[in-house]
Design an enzyme around this catalytic site. Structure first.
Site, PDB file in Angstrom:
ATOM      1  N   ASP A   1       0.922  -0.998   0.013  1.00 24.05           N
ATOM      2  CA  ASP A   1       0.030  -0.226  -0.033  1.00 24.05           C
ATOM      3  C   ASP A   1       0.944   1.189  -0.026  1.00 24.05           C
ATOM      4  O   ASP A   1       1.985   1.302   0.672  1.00 24.05           O
ATOM      5  CB  ASP A   1      -0.642  -0.078   1.293  1.00 24.05           C
ATOM      6  CG  ASP A   1      -2.067   0.852   1.276  1.00 24.05           C
ATOM      7  OD1 ASP A   1      -1.971   1.989   0.631  1.00 24.05           O
ATOM      8  OD2 ASP A   1      -3.088   0.267   1.393  1.00 24.05           O
TER       9      ASP A   1
ATOM     10  N   LYS B   1       0.100  12.320 -17.314  1.00 23.84           N
ATOM     11  CA  LYS B   1      -1.055  13.171 -17.506  1.00 23.84           C
ATOM     12  C   LYS B   1      -2.255  12.425 -16.897  1.00 23.84           C
ATOM     13  O   LYS B   1      -2.385  11.202 -17.173  1.00 23.84           O
ATOM     14  CB  LYS B   1      -1.149  13.651 -18.899  1.00 23.84           C
ATOM     15  CG  LYS B   1      -1.594  12.700 -20.084  1.00 23.84           C
ATOM     16  CD  LYS B   1      -2.363  13.100 -20.985  1.00 23.84           C
ATOM     17  CE  LYS B   1      -3.635  13.418 -21.218  1.00 23.84           C
ATOM     18  NZ  LYS B   1      -4.503  12.394 -21.472  1.00 23.84           N
TER      19      LYS B   1
ATOM     20  N   HIS C   1       2.659  12.510 -23.982  1.00 25.13           N
ATOM     21  CA  HIS C   1       3.009  11.666 -24.970  1.00 25.13           C
ATOM     22  C   HIS C   1       3.027  12.172 -26.713  1.00 25.13           C
ATOM     23  O   HIS C   1       3.678  11.720 -27.333  1.00 25.13           O
ATOM     24  CB  HIS C   1       2.618  10.162 -24.845  1.00 25.13           C
ATOM     25  CG  HIS C   1       1.259   9.998 -25.622  1.00 25.13           C
ATOM     26  ND1 HIS C   1      -0.084  10.382 -24.957  1.00 25.13           N
ATOM     27  CD2 HIS C   1       1.008   9.514 -26.903  1.00 25.13           C
ATOM     28  CE1 HIS C   1      -0.999  10.375 -25.773  1.00 25.13           C
ATOM     29  NE2 HIS C   1      -0.408   9.676 -27.067  1.00 25.13           N
TER      30      HIS C   1
ATOM     31  N   LYS D   1       5.808  12.350 -30.516  1.00 24.27           N
ATOM     32  CA  LYS D   1       5.600  11.833 -31.775  1.00 24.27           C
ATOM     33  C   LYS D   1       6.232  12.575 -32.665  1.00 24.27           C
ATOM     34  O   LYS D   1       6.214  13.832 -32.789  1.00 24.27           O
ATOM     35  CB  LYS D   1       3.895  12.041 -32.021  1.00 24.27           C
ATOM     36  CG  LYS D   1       3.236  11.065 -31.196  1.00 24.27           C
ATOM     37  CD  LYS D   1       1.751  11.521 -31.504  1.00 24.27           C
ATOM     38  CE  LYS D   1       0.770  10.670 -30.567  1.00 24.27           C
ATOM     39  NZ  LYS D   1       0.181   9.332 -31.414  1.00 24.27           N
TER      40      LYS D   1
ATOM     41  N   HIS E   1      -2.500  17.760 -25.471  1.00 21.04           N
ATOM     42  CA  HIS E   1      -1.904  17.257 -26.723  1.00 21.04           C
ATOM     43  C   HIS E   1      -2.309  18.511 -27.658  1.00 21.04           C
ATOM     44  O   HIS E   1      -1.267  18.596 -28.312  1.00 21.04           O
ATOM     45  CB  HIS E   1      -2.856  15.954 -27.199  1.00 21.04           C
ATOM     46  CG  HIS E   1      -2.583  14.785 -26.091  1.00 21.04           C
ATOM     47  ND1 HIS E   1      -1.509  14.662 -25.325  1.00 21.04           N
ATOM     48  CD2 HIS E   1      -3.505  13.660 -25.984  1.00 21.04           C
ATOM     49  CE1 HIS E   1      -1.758  13.524 -24.685  1.00 21.04           C
ATOM     50  NE2 HIS E   1      -2.809  12.888 -24.931  1.00 21.04           N
TER      51      HIS E   1
HETATM   52  C1  BG6 Z   1      -4.489  10.032 -24.332  1.00 20.85           C
HETATM   53  C2  BG6 Z   1      -6.127  10.215 -24.070  1.00 20.85           C
HETATM   54  O1  BG6 Z   1      -3.952  10.880 -23.781  1.00 20.85           O
HETATM   55  O2  BG6 Z   1      -4.276  10.174 -25.819  1.00 20.85           O
HETATM   56  C3  BG6 Z   1      -6.973   9.051 -24.919  1.00 20.85           C
HETATM   57  O3  BG6 Z   1      -6.357   9.694 -22.741  1.00 20.85           O
HETATM   58  C4  BG6 Z   1      -6.803   9.468 -26.398  1.00 20.85           C
HETATM   59  O4  BG6 Z   1      -8.396   9.279 -24.867  1.00 20.85           O
HETATM   60  C5  BG6 Z   1      -5.238   9.230 -26.738  1.00 20.85           C
HETATM   61  O5  BG6 Z   1      -7.090   8.378 -27.315  1.00 20.85           O
HETATM   62  C6  BG6 Z   1      -4.752   9.655 -28.055  1.00 20.85           C
HETATM   63  O6  BG6 Z   1      -3.201   9.388 -28.447  1.00 20.85           O
HETATM   64  P1  BG6 Z   1      -2.824   8.497 -29.463  1.00 20.85           P
HETATM   65  O7  BG6 Z   1      -1.258   8.596 -29.568  1.00 20.85           O
HETATM   66  O8  BG6 Z   1      -3.485   7.172 -29.209  1.00 20.85           O
HETATM   67  O9  BG6 Z   1      -3.246   9.110 -30.687  1.00 20.85           O
END
Ligand code: BG6
Length: 468
Positions: free
Chosen positions: A85, A138, A168, A172, A230
């Site tokens: 925990d 995130k 993320h 890309k 994003h």
């Molecule tokens: C994530 C979201 O951060 O990004 C998702 O929580 C979304 O809802 C996703 O689908 C999209 O990222 P990718 O790289 O899968 O296009």
């Protein structure tokens, strides 16, 4: 500290969905590339032992990208597991023991933000915070106040230079390509401003729903899930000035400047939607008013962009899956050799599923005369198998101390400042049919000068360009 390679990776939330879908495949990829050779300690409260944890990792690799026998043989030797925990100090004593002689671990919090404070406190008390890096997933907070509070918690134990906030999207290749394309092509820069660009649109469409993540999504919604992070990152890459230097801080300084020039969103410039059937998803409140779609308009009040409307449309259960940016140029003047309805030029950046940079030009129509038609000059390519997938990139960079692809404290707070007021206004949520472009109210209220872009899901073949 910034040049030191982390000598262990501890990931909290090790039995969760993110670890299963993204982290184990990223670790295997790092092994194959030769960038991971330190202990990897999974922490969770699942009542598991190391063998069960390894079995989960192996299953994850088999389901997500494929198991590489040689890499797996190495990875499984690096895996350690601590079950316990997060409120129990003995969990962190066990983590410290598993760290052995490691002095610069990277702690990766793949856990809900509500647990950050507990984990950070325990890391400090157990002596595992000193010399360490902190990688956080995130969503970073759910509004400005909560993001500030999370920053306060993290900064109480770690300097900003040791905190890596993951988005993320930044990892890309096509997102990064927008910056390199803009600043490596002489023809573009003189045109990339309010004098020549009429409007810019961002479309992030997904042709699937919440994919079993109803519990998470219903606390989040489209604006918090993909726009505040994003899409804003993509927007900054499109709008920022060329950084004076290529280091992480210079890049991040320029991005923050873009956000600082954006006034808060207003209810008048936002339409929220919810796909029909969302309320039946597991984990979703029966009367949920959470949006699965948003269309909005914002402004960037900078010398370069003032007066240019920026439109964003994002959502689940739309007709296609793709992320695209369309910057439309102003119309050329009408002369005696052109027609009034001459097509407008545009630049199109496609982020996914493949990377495309396309430029429309008007040429004499096939049937001749004075009419023109728009054709696209397209450079397009799919990710090569050698390219790093986003999670491999962020883990590799964070462990090497390179912060370029991570969101800085001021950036995160500026992004929340923009969306926060309107999120609290509870604007109406209009229902839309799955696999349509959202509720009709979006098209009636937010009206881009040249209409909404409706990108196709079709992928062009690789390299429709002639290399010279
Ligand atoms: C994530 C979201 O951060 O990004 C998702 O929580 C979304 O809802 C996703 O689908 C999209 O990222 P990718 O790289 O899968 O296009």
């Amino acid at each position: 500290m910034s040049q030191i390679q982390s000598d262990a990776l501890v990931f909290f939330g090790a039995t969760g969905d993110l670890a299963y879908k993204k982290i184990f495949p990223a670790l295997q990829a790092m092994i194959k590339r030769g960038t991971l050779n330190v202990p990897v300690i999974g922490v969770a409260k699942a009542g598991w032992n190391l063998d069960q944890f390894k079995a989960r990792a192996k299953d994850s690799l088999e389901q997500h990208g494929g198991l590489d026998d040689v890499a797996w043989a190495k990875l499984q030797l690096l895996l350690r597991y601590v079950d316990g925990d997060y409120v129990d100090p003995s969990t962190f004593v066990a983590v410290r023991q598993a760290l052995g002689s490691a002095e610069h671990p990277a702690h990766y919090l793949a856990i809900p933000p509500s647990l950050f404070e507990t984990v950070v406190e325990q890391l400090v008390k157990s002596g595992s915070a000193k010399g360490a890096r902190m990688i956080v997933e995130k969503p970073f907070g759910h509004d400005l106040a909560s993001a500030q509070e999370l920053n306060r918690i993290l900064l109480s134990a770690f300097p900003e230079s040791s905190i890596f906030r993951i988005d993320h999207y930044l990892a890309k290749g096509p997102v990064h390509n927008m910056v390199s394309f803009r600043f490596s092509n002489t023809f573009l820069e003189p045109l990339w401003n309010r004098d020549y660009i009429e409007s810019v649109q961002f479309t992030m469409a997904e042709d699937f729903g919440v994919q079993g993540r109803g519990g998470f999504y219903d606390q989040t919604g489209c604006i918090r899930d993909v726009i505040q992070n994003h899409i804003f990152q993509v927007l900054c890459n499109l709008a920022m000035e060329c950084p004076a230097r290529g280091d992480a801080e210079s890049m991040r300084d320029e991005k923050v400047k873009v956000l600082k020039a954006i006034p808060p969103l207003t209810a008048k410039h936002l339409v929220r939607g919810q796909f029909k059937g969302y309320l039946d998803e597991k984990g979703v409140a029966p009367d949920s008013k959470v949006e699965t779609f948003a269309a909005l308009e914002l402004a960037i009040n900078s010398w370069r962009w003032q007066g240019v409307p920026f439109y964003i449309r994002a959502g689940k259960n739309l007709p296609v899956t793709c992320m695209e940016v369309l910057a439309t140029f102003r119309k050329p003047p009408t002369t005696n050799i052109t027609e009034p309805d001459i097509p407008q030029n545009y630049m199109r950046f496609r982020i996914s599923p493949e990377m495309t940079v396309a430029m429309s030009v008007s040429v004499t129509a096939e049937h001749g005369g004075s009419s023109r038609e728009a054709v696209e000059l397209v450079a397009s390519r799919h990710p090569s198998p050698e390219e790093m997938e986003a999670y491999e990139r962020v883990l590799t960079d964070a462990m090497a101390g390179d912060a370029t692809l991570f969101a800085r404290q001021d950036y995160v707070e500026e992004a929340w400042r923009i969306v926060d007021p309107v999120l609290k206004e509870n604007t109406p949520v209009y229902v839309y049919e799955p696999h349509t472009w959202g509720p009709k109210e979006a098209g009636e209220t937010i009206i881009p000068c040249c209409g909404w872009d409706t990108p196709s899901g079709d992928e062009p073949p690789d390299f429709r360009i002639v290399k010279r």
